[in-house]
Design a protein around this motif. Sequence first.
Motif, PDB file in Angstrom:
ATOM      1  N   ASN A   1      15.088  19.769  45.571  1.00  0.00           N
ATOM      2  CA  ASN A   1      14.708  20.287  44.161  1.00  0.00           C
ATOM      3  C   ASN A   1      15.358  19.574  43.322  1.00  0.00           C
ATOM      4  N   GLN A   2      14.715  19.385  42.059  1.00  0.00           N
ATOM      5  CA  GLN A   2      15.280  18.725  40.990  1.00  0.00           C
ATOM      6  C   GLN A   2      16.653  19.124  40.460  1.00  0.00           C
ATOM      7  N   ILE A   3      17.199  20.235  40.701  1.00  0.00           N
ATOM      8  CA  ILE A   3      18.381  20.671  40.353  1.00  0.00           C
ATOM      9  C   ILE A   3      19.588  20.087  41.070  1.00  0.00           C
ATOM     10  N   HIS A   4      19.062  19.079  42.170  1.00  0.00           N
ATOM     11  CA  HIS A   4      20.023  18.485  42.961  1.00  0.00           C
ATOM     12  C   HIS A   4      20.094  17.063  42.694  1.00  0.00           C
ATOM     13  N   TRP A   5      18.962  16.570  41.893  1.00  0.00           N
ATOM     14  CA  TRP A   5      18.901  15.139  41.630  1.00  0.00           C
ATOM     15  C   TRP A   5      20.213  14.443  40.929  1.00  0.00           C
ATOM     16  N   ARG A   6      20.761  14.947  40.176  1.00  0.00           N
ATOM     17  CA  ARG A   6      21.887  14.441  39.211  1.00  0.00           C
ATOM     18  C   ARG A   6      22.863  14.285  40.315  1.00  0.00           C
ATOM     19  N   SER A   7      23.270  14.932  41.186  1.00  0.00           N
ATOM     20  CA  SER A   7      24.336  14.893  42.007  1.00  0.00           C
ATOM     21  C   SER A   7      24.290  14.112  43.184  1.00  0.00           C
ATOM     22  N   CYS A   8      22.798  13.721  43.644  1.00  0.00           N
ATOM     23  CA  CYS A   8      22.719  13.143  44.982  1.00  0.00           C
ATOM     24  C   CYS A   8      22.047  11.869  44.606  1.00  0.00           C
TER      25      CYS A   8
ATOM     26  N   VAL B   1      13.651   7.346  51.449  1.00  0.00           N
ATOM     27  CA  VAL B   1      14.072   8.389  52.479  1.00  0.00           C
ATOM     28  C   VAL B   1      15.504   8.440  52.897  1.00  0.00           C
ATOM     29  N   THR B   2      15.998   7.403  52.569  1.00  0.00           N
ATOM     30  CA  THR B   2      17.460   7.264  52.665  1.00  0.00           C
ATOM     31  C   THR B   2      18.251   8.112  51.609  1.00  0.00           C
ATOM     32  N   THR B   3      17.666   8.104  50.397  1.00  0.00           N
ATOM     33  CA  THR B   3      18.395   8.941  49.437  1.00  0.00           C
ATOM     34  C   THR B   3      17.954  10.254  49.546  1.00  0.00           C
ATOM     35  N   ASN B   4      16.835  10.603  50.060  1.00  0.00           N
ATOM     36  CA  ASN B   4      16.412  11.930  50.274  1.00  0.00           C
ATOM     37  C   ASN B   4      17.416  12.716  51.296  1.00  0.00           C
ATOM     38  N   LEU B   5      17.475  11.861  52.441  1.00  0.00           N
ATOM     39  CA  LEU B   5      18.342  12.528  53.395  1.00  0.00           C
ATOM     40  C   LEU B   5      19.790  12.720  53.033  1.00  0.00           C
ATOM     41  N   ARG B   6      20.532  11.967  52.237  1.00  0.00           N
ATOM     42  CA  ARG B   6      21.634  11.826  51.642  1.00  0.00           C
ATOM     43  C   ARG B   6      21.559  13.137  50.825  1.00  0.00           C
ATOM     44  N   CYS B   7      20.730  13.484  49.956  1.00  0.00           N
ATOM     45  CA  CYS B   7      20.540  14.760  49.185  1.00  0.00           C
ATOM     46  C   CYS B   7      20.504  16.067  50.147  1.00  0.00           C
ATOM     47  N   ALA B   8      19.590  15.780  51.106  1.00  0.00           N
ATOM     48  CA  ALA B   8      19.440  17.041  51.996  1.00  0.00           C
ATOM     49  C   ALA B   8      20.959  17.263  52.646  1.00  0.00           C
ATOM     50  N   ILE B   9      21.665  16.325  53.063  1.00  0.00           N
ATOM     51  CA  ILE B   9      22.876  16.651  53.780  1.00  0.00           C
ATOM     52  C   ILE B   9      23.797  17.251  52.826  1.00  0.00           C
ATOM     53  N   GLY B  10      23.849  16.970  51.533  1.00  0.00           N
ATOM     54  CA  GLY B  10      24.500  17.606  50.428  1.00  0.00           C
ATOM     55  C   GLY B  10      24.152  18.845  50.310  1.00  0.00           C
ATOM     56  N   VAL B  11      22.745  19.245  50.208  1.00  0.00           N
ATOM     57  CA  VAL B  11      22.319  20.662  50.140  1.00  0.00           C
ATOM     58  C   VAL B  11      22.591  21.390  51.204  1.00  0.00           C
TER      59      VAL B  11
END
Length: 144
Positions: free
Chosen positions: A95-102, A111-121
């Motif tokens: 979700n867009q609310i997480h984009w700034r932090s990840c 894919v790599t960035t999305n995975l990093r964001c998913a791990i953070g969430v």
Amino acid sequence: STQSTWESEMKYLILCLLIVDILAGNCGGNCPSRRCPRCPCGMRRAPINIGAICRSHSWSQRCCNCVVRGESGGNAHSQNYNGNGTYDVGVFQINQIHWRSCSGGKAPCNVTTNLRCAIGVYRGAHNRWRPWMAARRCGCTNSP
């Protein structure tokens, strides 16, 4: 005849408008809801190997595979426009609310960035799948 030429041109125009309408809302098939006002991940599909992306972190492989299939079908350019005006994008539908932090404020379509964001969430949810809508259907809301 003039009448048949006019009819042919009108049919062509209607067909073109129909194609534009279909492509505009669904981002070339990347926005299944067909409600995306823009296409932050583009118009080309980007299928990935779900098993490989799930194996890159130490979470439940069964849950990861099910959640990714349910969220994006394994399309790295999958995108959804939500009723609150935010987007969910990528394999894990971040979700867009997480984009700034990840991802520096940009849509994590890579894919790599999305995975990093998913791990953070996932970590932010105490190593649970709770934040993903597909987790309930997968029986994974409380699974690590």
